[in-house]
Scaffold this motif. Structure first.
Motif, PDB file in Angstrom:
ATOM      1  N   SER A 182      31.520  45.918  22.110  1.00 63.90           N
ATOM      2  CA  SER A 182      30.820  46.861  22.983  1.00 63.90           C
ATOM      3  C   SER A 182      31.820  47.483  23.941  1.00 63.90           C
ATOM      4  O   SER A 182      32.440  46.776  24.741  1.00 63.90           O
ATOM      5  N   ARG A 183      31.935  48.823  23.867  1.00 69.25           N
ATOM      6  CA  ARG A 183      32.903  49.524  24.712  1.00 69.25           C
ATOM      7  C   ARG A 183      32.246  50.709  25.393  1.00 69.25           C
ATOM      8  O   ARG A 183      31.536  51.497  24.758  1.00 69.25           O
ATOM      9  N   SER A 184      32.513  50.854  26.698  1.00 73.15           N
ATOM     10  CA  SER A 184      32.053  51.998  27.470  1.00 73.15           C
ATOM     11  C   SER A 184      33.173  53.025  27.561  1.00 73.15           C
ATOM     12  O   SER A 184      34.279  52.714  27.996  1.00 73.15           O
ATOM     13  N   SER A 239      27.534  43.630  15.444  1.00 82.14           N
ATOM     14  CA  SER A 239      27.279  45.037  15.732  1.00 82.14           C
ATOM     15  C   SER A 239      28.394  45.637  16.574  1.00 82.14           C
ATOM     16  O   SER A 239      29.151  44.919  17.238  1.00 82.14           O
ATOM     17  N   GLU A 240      28.482  46.976  16.534  1.00 77.79           N
ATOM     18  CA  GLU A 240      29.482  47.706  17.305  1.00 77.79           C
ATOM     19  C   GLU A 240      28.794  48.797  18.111  1.00 77.79           C
ATOM     20  O   GLU A 240      27.981  49.561  17.574  1.00 77.79           O
ATOM     21  N   PHE A 241      29.138  48.855  19.388  1.00 72.69           N
ATOM     22  CA  PHE A 241      28.583  49.860  20.289  1.00 72.69           C
ATOM     23  C   PHE A 241      29.723  50.560  21.006  1.00 72.69           C
ATOM     24  O   PHE A 241      30.597  49.905  21.584  1.00 72.69           O
ATOM     25  N   GLU A 242      29.694  51.880  20.975  1.00 75.35           N
ATOM     26  CA  GLU A 242      30.622  52.666  21.779  1.00 75.35           C
ATOM     27  C   GLU A 242      29.834  53.831  22.352  1.00 75.35           C
ATOM     28  O   GLU A 242      29.430  54.743  21.629  1.00 75.35           O
ATOM     29  N   THR A 243      29.603  53.779  23.652  1.00 66.67           N
ATOM     30  CA  THR A 243      28.768  54.781  24.308  1.00 66.67           C
ATOM     31  C   THR A 243      29.421  55.223  25.610  1.00 66.67           C
ATOM     32  O   THR A 243      30.327  54.571  26.125  1.00 66.67           O
ATOM     33  N   THR A 244      28.922  56.326  26.145  1.00 68.01           N
ATOM     34  CA  THR A 244      29.494  56.882  27.365  1.00 68.01           C
ATOM     35  C   THR A 244      29.395  55.897  28.524  1.00 68.01           C
ATOM     36  O   THR A 244      30.370  55.627  29.221  1.00 68.01           O
ATOM     37  N   HIS A 245      28.200  55.359  28.723  1.00 70.39           N
ATOM     38  CA  HIS A 245      27.965  54.419  29.821  1.00 70.39           C
ATOM     39  C   HIS A 245      27.765  53.035  29.216  1.00 70.39           C
ATOM     40  O   HIS A 245      28.118  52.799  28.058  1.00 70.39           O
ATOM     41  N   THR A 246      27.231  52.106  29.971  1.00 76.24           N
ATOM     42  CA  THR A 246      27.103  50.715  29.537  1.00 76.24           C
ATOM     43  C   THR A 246      26.356  50.621  28.197  1.00 76.24           C
ATOM     44  O   THR A 246      25.185  50.991  28.099  1.00 76.24           O
ATOM     45  N   PRO A 247      26.997  50.120  27.155  1.00 80.11           N
ATOM     46  CA  PRO A 247      26.370  50.141  25.828  1.00 80.11           C
ATOM     47  C   PRO A 247      25.162  49.225  25.684  1.00 80.11           C
ATOM     48  O   PRO A 247      24.204  49.569  24.998  1.00 80.11           O
ATOM     49  N   GLU A 285      33.361  55.457  29.601  1.00 76.40           N
ATOM     50  CA  GLU A 285      33.642  55.709  31.009  1.00 76.40           C
ATOM     51  C   GLU A 285      34.117  54.461  31.754  1.00 76.40           C
ATOM     52  O   GLU A 285      34.199  54.453  32.983  1.00 76.40           O
ATOM     53  N   ASP A 286      34.408  53.398  30.998  1.00 77.94           N
ATOM     54  CA  ASP A 286      34.937  52.164  31.588  1.00 77.94           C
ATOM     55  C   ASP A 286      34.012  51.593  32.652  1.00 77.94           C
ATOM     56  O   ASP A 286      34.450  51.209  33.734  1.00 77.94           O
ATOM     57  N   THR A 287      32.720  51.541  32.361  1.00 82.23           N
ATOM     58  CA  THR A 287      31.807  50.862  33.291  1.00 82.23           C
ATOM     59  C   THR A 287      31.762  49.379  32.915  1.00 82.23           C
ATOM     60  O   THR A 287      32.597  48.599  33.349  1.00 82.23           O
ATOM     61  N   TYR A 288      30.790  48.969  32.117  1.00 81.45           N
ATOM     62  CA  TYR A 288      30.712  47.585  31.650  1.00 81.45           C
ATOM     63  C   TYR A 288      30.359  47.599  30.169  1.00 81.45           C
ATOM     64  O   TYR A 288      29.702  48.511  29.667  1.00 81.45           O
ATOM     65  N   SER A 289      30.753  46.566  29.474  1.00 79.76           N
ATOM     66  CA  SER A 289      30.324  46.400  28.083  1.00 79.76           C
ATOM     67  C   SER A 289      28.885  45.920  28.008  1.00 79.76           C
ATOM     68  O   SER A 289      28.145  46.272  27.090  1.00 79.76           O
ATOM     69  N   LEU A 290      28.486  45.093  28.983  1.00 75.87           N
ATOM     70  CA  LEU A 290      27.144  44.539  29.024  1.00 75.87           C
ATOM     71  C   LEU A 290      26.696  44.425  30.469  1.00 75.87           C
ATOM     72  O   LEU A 290      27.467  43.983  31.327  1.00 75.87           O
ATOM     73  N   ARG A 291      25.445  44.808  30.741  1.00 77.06           N
ATOM     74  CA  ARG A 291      24.874  44.580  32.057  1.00 77.06           C
ATOM     75  C   ARG A 291      23.606  43.761  31.920  1.00 77.06           C
ATOM     76  O   ARG A 291      22.757  44.038  31.049  1.00 77.06           O
ATOM     77  N   ILE A 292      23.453  42.759  32.788  1.00 79.48           N
ATOM     78  CA  ILE A 292      22.265  41.917  32.828  1.00 79.48           C
ATOM     79  C   ILE A 292      21.653  42.076  34.213  1.00 79.48           C
ATOM     80  O   ILE A 292      22.293  41.765  35.221  1.00 79.48           O
ATOM     81  N   THR A 293      20.418  42.585  34.285  1.00 77.23           N
ATOM     82  CA  THR A 293      19.804  42.843  35.591  1.00 77.23           C
ATOM     83  C   THR A 293      19.326  41.545  36.241  1.00 77.23           C
ATOM     84  O   THR A 293      19.165  40.512  35.584  1.00 77.23           O
ATOM     85  N   SER A 294      19.040  41.635  37.529  1.00 78.38           N
ATOM     86  CA  SER A 294      18.740  40.441  38.324  1.00 78.38           C
ATOM     87  C   SER A 294      17.456  39.746  37.899  1.00 78.38           C
ATOM     88  O   SER A 294      17.298  38.541  38.112  1.00 78.38           O
TER      89      SER A 294
END
Length: 481
Positions: free
Chosen positions: A448-450, A424-432, A452-461
Motif C-alpha cells: 500500500s503506497r500513497s 493485494s496492491e494499492f497505489e492511490t493519491t491519498h491514504t490507500p 502524496e506520502d500520507t500513510y499506507s494505512l489509517r485506523i480511526t479512533s
C-alpha cells in the motif's frame, strides 16, 4: 452448474433446412399463393387469420406484407410463421385498425399456445408515427423466435417490439437475433402523448413467465422505459452475447428465480429520453444471478453501471470489464439488503468521483472480491474511495487498485466487521486503506503506497481490532485508537 448451462439445454434451437422444417407441420401454406398481397398495398391480416391453424406452417415468400390490424391466435399447438426475404410493414398510428398494440398476439396468459416458431422477418417502421409490438408470444413450452430485425425508430408511442413468456416451469424458449437497434421515442414526442408511462420497452418478460427463456445475440437501442426488462418473480432468463444501449431505467433489467448474462455488452453513451437515471444493468430481485464475460461501457454515465437491488439473494460477477466515464456514477453498487456478492477476475476503469465498488448494508450478507483490478483517474472530490464497504464478512483478495486522481483519492474504506485483505496492491493519491470504525480486520501480504506520502494505512479512533502480517507499507500506519 453455472452460466447458461444452468438454465438447461434448449431443444428448440433450430432446424437448418426448409425441407426438414416443413416436415414438422401437417399443413404448409404459401401465404402469397393463398392471396396475401406481397406489394404492401393491402392488409394481409384477414388472409393470415383465415389460414393460421394448429399444426400449420405459414411461409412468407419475398415481398412486403402490410398489416393494419393484429392477428390473434390462442390455445394453439405447433404453429410457425417463417419469412423468406419477407418484410412486415405496420400501418401508422392513425391508420391502425383496433387496439394499436400488436401485429401478432400469439397466446395469452389464460389461453397460451405450445410450440411456436416465428423467424426471418424484417419489419419496416421507417415511416412517421409507426412502431408497434411485432410479436406478443405466450406459450406453455416450445418458443423459437429467430432473426427478426426492426428498421426505424419506434415513434408511435405504443407498446415496444416484443413480449415473451413461457408459462410451464419446465418449458423453454429461445429468442435468437431479435434486433431493434434504432430504439424508440419518449411517449411525449409521439401521437400517443399522455396515454402511456414514458413509452415503450424493447423486450418485456412479465409476471406470467415461469419457465426458461434464453435471449441470444439480440440488440436493442435506446428505449424510454427499459431495454430488455424481465419482471417475473419466478422463472429463469438468460442473455448470451448481444448489444443493449441507452435505455431509460436500465438497458438490461432482470428479476426471477435465476438470471444469467454471458458475453453481452451494455452501453450508456447518451440520454436520449431525459432519464433521471440509466443503469446499464439492474438486477431487481431473485435467487441467483450470474454475470460472466460482460462488458459494461458507460462513457456518459447517468446511473450505476451495475446495480444490485435489495431483493437479490446472490450475485456472481466474473471475467467482466466495466468502464465508467467522468460523471460520478458507481461501477458496481450493492444495495443494503442484497445478499452475498462475488466479483472475480474483473477490470473496472473509473474516471468520475464515485466508488468503483459500493457495498452498502452492514448485514447484507458479505462480499467477496478476488482478482479485481481498478484503474482510472477518478478524483476524490465526491467519493474518496475506489471501494467503499459497510458490509460485514467481506474478503478482498488479489486486488490491484491504481487510483492516481486528485483531491485525496483513496483505495479501500472498511466500516463494518470481519474483513480479510490479502495479496493485494494499492497505489492511490491519498491514504490507500482506511479502517473507519471497522473491527476484526486482517490485512496480510499486501502493498500500500500513497502518492502524496500520507500513510499506507489509517485506523480511526473508533475502530476495533486490526491485525497486520507480512505487509509492505512504505508510508507507515496511522493508528488513532
Amino acid at each position: 452448474m453455472s452460466g447458461l448451462a444452468g438454465l438447461g439445454a434448449l431443444s428448440i434451437a433450430g432446424v437448418t433446412s426448409a425441407h426438414s422444417l416443413e416436415n414438422h407441420y401437417g399443413t404448409v401454406v404459401d401465404v402469397a399463393e393463398a392471396g396475401a398481397d406481397t406489394d404492401g398495398n393491402e392488409s394481409v391480416t384477414p388472409v393470415l387469420q383465415e389460414l393460421v391453424d394448429d399444426d400449420t406452417l405459414l411461409k412468407f415468400p419475398e415481398g412486403r406484407y402490410y398489416m393494419d390490424e393484429q392477428l390473434r391466435l390462442t390455445d394453439f399447438e405447433n404453429v410457425g410463421f417463417v419469412g423468406y426475404d419477407a418484410t412486415l410493414v405496420p400501418a401508422n398510428y392513425h391508420e391502425f385498425d383496433g387496439p394499436q398494440y400488436r401485429l401478432f398476439r400469439l397466446g395469452t396468459s389464460d389461453r397460451p399456445g405450445r410450440d411456436l416458431r416465428f423467424e426471418n422477418f424484417d419489419v419496416d417502421q421507417t415511416a412517421d408515427d409507426t412502431g408497434i409490438r411485432v410479436i406478443n408470444a405466450v406459450v406453455e413450452d416450445g418458443l423459437s423466435v429467430r432473426r427478426v430485425t426492426i428498421h426505424g425508430v419506434h415513434d408511435s408511442g405504443t407498446w415496444g417490439p416484443a413480449l415473451f413468456n413461457v408459462l410451464d416451469p419446465d418449458g423453454q424458449g429461445h429468442v435468437y437475433s431479435f434486433r431493434a437497434s434504432d430504439g424508440g421515442l419518449h411517449v411525449d414526442e409521439t401521437p400517443n402523448e399522455g396515454n402511456m408511462w414514458r413509452g415503450p420497452t424493447g423486450i418485456v418478460v412479465n409476471q406470467y413467465h415461469h419457465g426458461t427463456l434464453v435471449f441470444e445475440s439480440c440488440s436493442l437501442g435506446g428505449f424510454p422505459d427499459n431495454g430488455l426488462y424481465a419482471s417475473n418473480e419466478t422463472g429463469r432468463v438468460g442473455i448470451e452475447r448481444g448489444w443493449f444501449e441507452n435505455s431509460g431505467t436500465a438497458s438490461i433489467r432482470l428479476a426471477g428465480t435465476t438470471g444469467v448474462i454471458k458475453d453481452a455488452v451494455a452501453v450508456v453513451t447518451e440520454d436520449p429520453h431525459d432519464s433521471n437515471g440509466q443503469h446499464a444493468i439492474r438486477l431487481d430481485g431473485g435467487e441467483q444471478f450470474e454475470l460472466e464475460g460482460v462488458t459494461v461501457d458507460t462513457p456518459q454515465p447517468n446511473g450505476d453501471a451495475i446495480r444490485i437491488m435489495n431483493d437479490v439473494e446472490n450475485t456472481v460477477i466474473s471475467e467482466s470489464e466495466i468502464k465508467v466515464g467522468s460523471h460520478p456514477s458507481a461501477g458496481i453498487r450493492v444495495d443494503p439488503a442484497a445478499g452475498p456478492v462475488t466479483v472475480e477476475n474483473t477490470d473496472i476503469t473509473i474516471h468520475g468521483s464515485a466508488n468503483a465498488v459500493r457495498l452498502l448494508g452492514g448485514d447484507g450478507g458479505g462480499a467477496d472480491l478476488e482478482d479485481v483490478r481498478i484503474t482510472g483517474d477518478a478524483a476524490g472530490t465526491r467519493n474518496r474511495h475506489a471501494i467503499y464497504c459497510e458490509r460485514d464478512g467481506c474478503r478482498f483478495v488479489g486486488l490491484s487498485v491504481d487510483q492516481p486522481g486528485d483531491d485525496k483519492r483513496r483505495g479501500l474504506e472498511l466500516r463494518g466487521e470481519d474483513y480479510l485483505v490479502a495479496d493485494s496492491e494499492f497505489e492511490t493519491t491519498h491514504t490507500p486503506i482506511v479502517v473507519n470504525g471497522g473491527s476484526g480486520v486482517q490485512i496480510e501480504n499486501s502493498y500500500s503506497r500513497s502518492i502524496e506520502d500520507t500513510y499506507s494505512l489509517r485506523i480511526t479512533s473508533d475502530s476495533g481490532s486490526v491485525s497486520l502480517a507480512n505487509n509492505d507499507f512504505p508510508d507507515g500506519v496511522r493508528d488513532d485508537r
